[in-house]
Scaffold this motif. Structure first.
Motif, PDB file in Angstrom:
ATOM      1  N   ASP A 270       0.776  -1.144  -0.123  1.00 45.09           N
ATOM      2  CA  ASP A 270       0.129   0.097   0.141  1.00 45.09           C
ATOM      3  C   ASP A 270       0.751   1.103  -0.210  1.00 45.09           C
ATOM      4  O   ASP A 270       1.186   1.819   1.154  1.00 45.09           O
ATOM      5  CB  ASP A 270      -0.956  -0.031   1.327  1.00 45.09           C
ATOM      6  CG  ASP A 270      -1.915  -1.012   1.050  1.00 45.09           C
ATOM      7  OD1 ASP A 270      -2.559  -1.143  -0.126  1.00 45.09           O
ATOM      8  OD2 ASP A 270      -2.442  -1.560   2.237  1.00 45.09           O
ATOM      9  N   PHE A 271       1.293   1.785  -1.048  1.00 47.56           N
ATOM     10  CA  PHE A 271       2.071   3.008  -1.250  1.00 47.56           C
ATOM     11  C   PHE A 271       1.836   3.458  -2.733  1.00 47.56           C
ATOM     12  O   PHE A 271       1.527   2.753  -3.625  1.00 47.56           O
ATOM     13  CB  PHE A 271       3.672   2.814  -0.894  1.00 47.56           C
ATOM     14  CG  PHE A 271       4.282   1.669  -1.350  1.00 47.56           C
ATOM     15  CD1 PHE A 271       4.598   1.737  -2.884  1.00 47.56           C
ATOM     16  CD2 PHE A 271       4.587   0.579  -0.618  1.00 47.56           C
ATOM     17  CE1 PHE A 271       5.162   0.633  -3.428  1.00 47.56           C
ATOM     18  CE2 PHE A 271       5.135  -0.581  -1.179  1.00 47.56           C
ATOM     19  CZ  PHE A 271       5.640  -0.434  -2.399  1.00 47.56           C
ATOM     20  N   ASP A 272       2.055   4.845  -2.639  1.00 52.50           N
ATOM     21  CA  ASP A 272       1.783   5.540  -4.159  1.00 52.50           C
ATOM     22  C   ASP A 272       2.963   5.022  -5.161  1.00 52.50           C
ATOM     23  O   ASP A 272       3.899   4.342  -4.718  1.00 52.50           O
ATOM     24  CB  ASP A 272       1.921   6.893  -3.810  1.00 52.50           C
ATOM     25  CG  ASP A 272       0.680   7.476  -2.898  1.00 52.50           C
ATOM     26  OD1 ASP A 272      -0.257   6.999  -3.445  1.00 52.50           O
ATOM     27  OD2 ASP A 272       0.984   8.587  -2.444  1.00 52.50           O
ATOM     28  N   LEU A 273       2.430   5.124  -6.334  1.00 49.23           N
ATOM     29  CA  LEU A 273       3.497   4.753  -7.300  1.00 49.23           C
ATOM     30  C   LEU A 273       4.835   5.614  -7.081  1.00 49.23           C
ATOM     31  O   LEU A 273       4.898   6.683  -7.455  1.00 49.23           O
ATOM     32  CB  LEU A 273       3.047   5.109  -8.861  1.00 49.23           C
ATOM     33  CG  LEU A 273       1.868   4.110  -9.162  1.00 49.23           C
ATOM     34  CD1 LEU A 273       1.329   4.678 -10.454  1.00 49.23           C
ATOM     35  CD2 LEU A 273       2.269   2.635  -9.177  1.00 49.23           C
ATOM     36  N   THR A 275       8.235   7.443  -7.809  1.00 53.75           N
ATOM     37  CA  THR A 275       8.834   8.170  -8.968  1.00 53.75           C
ATOM     38  C   THR A 275      10.235   7.381  -9.650  1.00 53.75           C
ATOM     39  O   THR A 275      10.414   7.415 -10.729  1.00 53.75           O
ATOM     40  CB  THR A 275       9.116   9.645  -8.641  1.00 53.75           C
ATOM     41  OG1 THR A 275      10.112   9.487  -7.424  1.00 53.75           O
ATOM     42  CG2 THR A 275       8.136  10.369  -8.437  1.00 53.75           C
ATOM     43  N   ASN A 291      -2.675  -3.223  -3.452  1.00 55.50           N
ATOM     44  CA  ASN A 291      -2.393  -1.915  -3.218  1.00 55.50           C
ATOM     45  C   ASN A 291      -3.902  -1.406  -2.740  1.00 55.50           C
ATOM     46  O   ASN A 291      -4.617  -0.976  -3.851  1.00 55.50           O
ATOM     47  CB  ASN A 291      -1.660  -1.418  -4.262  1.00 55.50           C
ATOM     48  CG  ASN A 291      -1.307   0.236  -3.854  1.00 55.50           C
ATOM     49  OD1 ASN A 291      -2.079   0.742  -3.081  1.00 55.50           O
ATOM     50  ND2 ASN A 291      -0.153   0.678  -4.406  1.00 55.50           N
ATOM     51  N   ARG A 293      -4.467   1.304  -1.500  1.00 54.10           N
ATOM     52  CA  ARG A 293      -4.229   2.951  -1.518  1.00 54.10           C
ATOM     53  C   ARG A 293      -4.330   3.565  -2.955  1.00 54.10           C
ATOM     54  O   ARG A 293      -4.797   4.689  -2.951  1.00 54.10           O
ATOM     55  CB  ARG A 293      -2.833   3.251  -0.712  1.00 54.10           C
ATOM     56  CG  ARG A 293      -2.658   4.618  -0.583  1.00 54.10           C
ATOM     57  CD  ARG A 293      -1.321   4.995   0.286  1.00 54.10           C
ATOM     58  NE  ARG A 293      -1.113   6.327   0.319  1.00 54.10           N
ATOM     59  CZ  ARG A 293       0.052   6.669   1.020  1.00 54.10           C
ATOM     60  NH1 ARG A 293       0.818   5.793   1.737  1.00 54.10           N
ATOM     61  NH2 ARG A 293       0.403   7.865   0.881  1.00 54.10           N
ATOM     62  N   LEU A 294      -3.888   2.607  -3.907  1.00 59.24           N
ATOM     63  CA  LEU A 294      -3.661   3.266  -5.095  1.00 59.24           C
ATOM     64  C   LEU A 294      -5.044   3.602  -5.723  1.00 59.24           C
ATOM     65  O   LEU A 294      -6.176   2.640  -5.745  1.00 59.24           O
ATOM     66  CB  LEU A 294      -3.021   2.195  -6.081  1.00 59.24           C
ATOM     67  CG  LEU A 294      -2.659   2.668  -7.667  1.00 59.24           C
ATOM     68  CD1 LEU A 294      -1.770   3.693  -7.557  1.00 59.24           C
ATOM     69  CD2 LEU A 294      -2.373   1.417  -8.339  1.00 59.24           C
ATOM     70  N   THR A 295      -5.381   4.792  -6.404  1.00 59.58           N
ATOM     71  CA  THR A 295      -6.563   5.272  -7.021  1.00 59.58           C
ATOM     72  C   THR A 295      -6.237   5.668  -8.495  1.00 59.58           C
ATOM     73  O   THR A 295      -7.144   5.637  -9.386  1.00 59.58           O
ATOM     74  CB  THR A 295      -7.269   6.383  -6.227  1.00 59.58           C
ATOM     75  OG1 THR A 295      -6.127   7.557  -6.276  1.00 59.58           O
ATOM     76  CG2 THR A 295      -7.785   5.877  -4.995  1.00 59.58           C
ATOM     77  N   GLU A 296      -5.010   6.369  -8.690  1.00 63.64           N
ATOM     78  CA  GLU A 296      -4.836   6.865  -9.758  1.00 63.64           C
ATOM     79  C   GLU A 296      -3.691   6.353 -10.717  1.00 63.64           C
ATOM     80  O   GLU A 296      -2.529   6.056 -10.085  1.00 63.64           O
ATOM     81  CB  GLU A 296      -4.524   8.410  -9.671  1.00 63.64           C
ATOM     82  CG  GLU A 296      -4.389   9.100 -10.777  1.00 63.64           C
ATOM     83  CD  GLU A 296      -5.437   9.206 -11.878  1.00 63.64           C
ATOM     84  OE1 GLU A 296      -5.321   8.813 -13.084  1.00 63.64           O
ATOM     85  OE2 GLU A 296      -6.595   9.833 -11.497  1.00 63.64           O
ATOM     86  N   CYS A 314      -6.339  -4.132  -6.630  1.00 63.02           N
ATOM     87  CA  CYS A 314      -6.186  -2.576  -6.205  1.00 63.02           C
ATOM     88  C   CYS A 314      -7.884  -2.052  -6.387  1.00 63.02           C
ATOM     89  O   CYS A 314      -8.098  -1.577  -7.462  1.00 63.02           O
ATOM     90  CB  CYS A 314      -5.329  -2.121  -7.425  1.00 63.02           C
ATOM     91  SG  CYS A 314      -3.664  -2.736  -7.505  1.00 63.02           S
TER      92      CYS A 314
END
Length: 514
Positions: A270-273, A275, A291, A293-296, A314
């Motif tokens: 669970d973390f943002d993509l 960089t 994941n 947490r991921l939405t976008e 997801c």
């Protein structure tokens, strides 16, 4: 090992009798004082009590005392405890040939009695062989024979078992030379499960191995070691061209820019993509797993070389529109947000593989957007509602996965049957092999969580069927009608009962792991 002050001085005096050069340097009290104050070997944690700082010295003295007092039963009794490994090995080295036999036979006998410690005791006996230059050939042969049943590990489940022996097993792991792909992969897994600096050195021996199963285990092993240490010892020199590199920590993601040869990543957690990942425009294959947490997905739009994407568990991802500009050839959508729109598929004109395991806005195959010619189409449990009407739109379809009774029935009624080479059938409450269309080119048939209602005999009419797999099937499967097909291999996963196994030679009946 702890002793009172007077007892320690008395023990030291006895040892000095056998060390005339040391005895010449002073009395037992003087030597003791030197060891306590200057050598660092002894310490006095409380007044009047001393213990050894270094385990090796302590183990040496313990092994020597056990052999001199012929207290071999104590060694065998405690051999299941990994803190006694060096004591037992040193004792075997100190012992006379007849005493070695007693210790080693004691280990093997206890291995037969204590099921939970069997592997550890056999491996400890094997580790003692290097300390036994003079040994009865019969006991050496017995130990080597029993060790050969465990090492090299041949399956991942066996790897997990022998890893429970701890660091002891590391000295016995060979390779990579002369190991099969399965053995090499299981050896890497064993060392990874043990962990620690010595285990890392074992894993590092395999870093140049390009065989797929080995590279998978090299990827999985990262989670068991310090992030930086593993990159320096293993990943910098690993090919990383075939397996997905598992990344489940942000500290691991931060290392991606340093792995120039990397092209496949499996991002878990669970973390943002990060960089560090999306800046790698050369990554060709990506899996994003578990994941919540991921939405976008828009950060993925810049990964212009990505040809394969898998989204697994997801549930907050509700749109795949950002994927429209990617040159995707494979797309796997598993358990995403309900009502997912498949309209962006229309822009993926290179798509050859599509897997669905989620509820979408499409209810029939005919209405799936896009004009690409799929070669592989997979409908899993959450997509069992979809009708197969229009399957003929993909004349080059060779691999198909179906879930539920309705889809298989519709397949049998399809006027233009696809030239399937692989068919996977999931969750059939009543599967009759006679209802299966005559697929002349079918090589692989997999049945999972199915209940058979008829004989397997009709499958014998499929001329190119070479692999038949059963996984968690209900009831008992009678293999006898297929025993005469010499070109057919049957794979049975745990959870499936079979009859007629005795009619198949080992090379044609394989029992798979979980």
């Amino acid at each position: 090992m702890e002793a009172g002050l007077d007892e320690a001085v008395e023990m030291l005096g006895e040892w000095l009798e056998a060390m005339p050069q040391v005895r010449a340097q002073g009395t037992a009290e003087q030597v003791f004082s030197h060891l306590l104050i200057r050598s660092g070997l002894l310490r006095e944690p409380v007044k009047g009590s001393v213990d050894f700082v270094h385990r090796t010295f302590q183990d040496y003295l313990g092994a020597k005392a056990a052999v001199e007092s012929r207290d071999f039963g104590v060694l065998v009794k405690h051999a299941h405890d990994d803190t006694w490994d060096d004591v037992v090995r040193m004792a075997v080295g100190h012992a006379r040939p007849d005493e070695r036999i007693r210790i080693l036979r004691g280990l093997l006998k206890r291995a037969d009695k204590v099921k939970g410690a069997r592997n550890r005791l056999v491996l400890l006996a094997a580790a003692c062989l290097e300390h036994s230059p003079e040994l009865d050939p019969a006991i050496r042969s017995e130990i080597e024979s029993r060790t050969a049943e465990l090492l090299p590990p041949r399956t991942l489940s066996r790897a997990d078992e022998v890893a429970k022996a701890g660091e002891l097993v590391l000295d016995l792991l060979k390779g990579p030379a002369d190991l099969s792909e399965e053995e090499a992969a299981a050896t890497v897994r064993t060392a990874a499960r043990v962990g620690g600096p010595r285990a890392l050195a074992v894993v590092a021996r395999f870093r140049h191995d390009e065989r797929l199963r080995v590279t998978v285990q090299l990827s999985e092993a990262w989670q068991h070691f310090d992030t930086d240490d593993y990159v320096n010892a293993v990943l910098r020199g690993a090919p990383l061209s075939r397996a997905f590199l598992r990344v489940d920590k942000l500290s691991q993601a931060a290392m991606l820019p340093q792995l120039k040869q990397l092209n496949s990543v499996s991002l878990m957690g669970d973390f943002d993509l990060p960089t560090e990942l999306t800046d790698r425009r050369d990554v060709k294959r990506l899996q994003i797993i578990q994941n919540t947490r991921l939405t976008e997905l828009s950060p993925l739009a810049v990964m212009e070389q990505m040809t394969m994407l898998g989204l697994h568990n997801c549930p907050r991802v509700s749109s795949i529109a950002p994927l429209s500009s990617l040159p995707l050839r494979e797309l796997h959508l598993f358990r995403l947000g309900d009502g997912l729109s498949l309209k962006p598929l229309a822009a993926l004109d290179q798509l050859a593989t599509l897997s669905l395991d989620c509820a979408t806005d499409v209810t029939t195959v005919r209405d799936i957007p896009g004009n690409s010619d799929l070669r592989s189409f997979q409908l899993w449990r959450s997509a069992r509602y979809m009708d197969l009407i229009g399957l003929g739109r993909w004349p080059g379809l060779t691999q198909l996965t179906l879930a539920g009774d309705k889809q298989l029935a519709q397949l049998a009624q399809e006027p233009a049957q696809p030239p399937l080479t692989a068919l996977q059938v999931l969750g059939q409450a009543a599967f009759d092999p006679a209802s299966l269309p005559h697929y002349e080119h079918l090589r692989s048939l997999s049945l999972s969580k199915c209940r058979l209602t008829g004989s397997l005999r009709p499958l014998a009419a499929l001329p190119n069927l070479s692999e038949l797999t059963f996984s968690d099937c209900l009831g008992s499967i009678d293999l006898k009608p297929l025993a005469g097909l010499e070109h057919l291999e049957v794979v049975v996963h745990p959870g499936t009962l079979i009859e007629g196994a005795d009619l198949f030679p080992p090379e044609r009946l394989r029992r798979a792991e979980h």
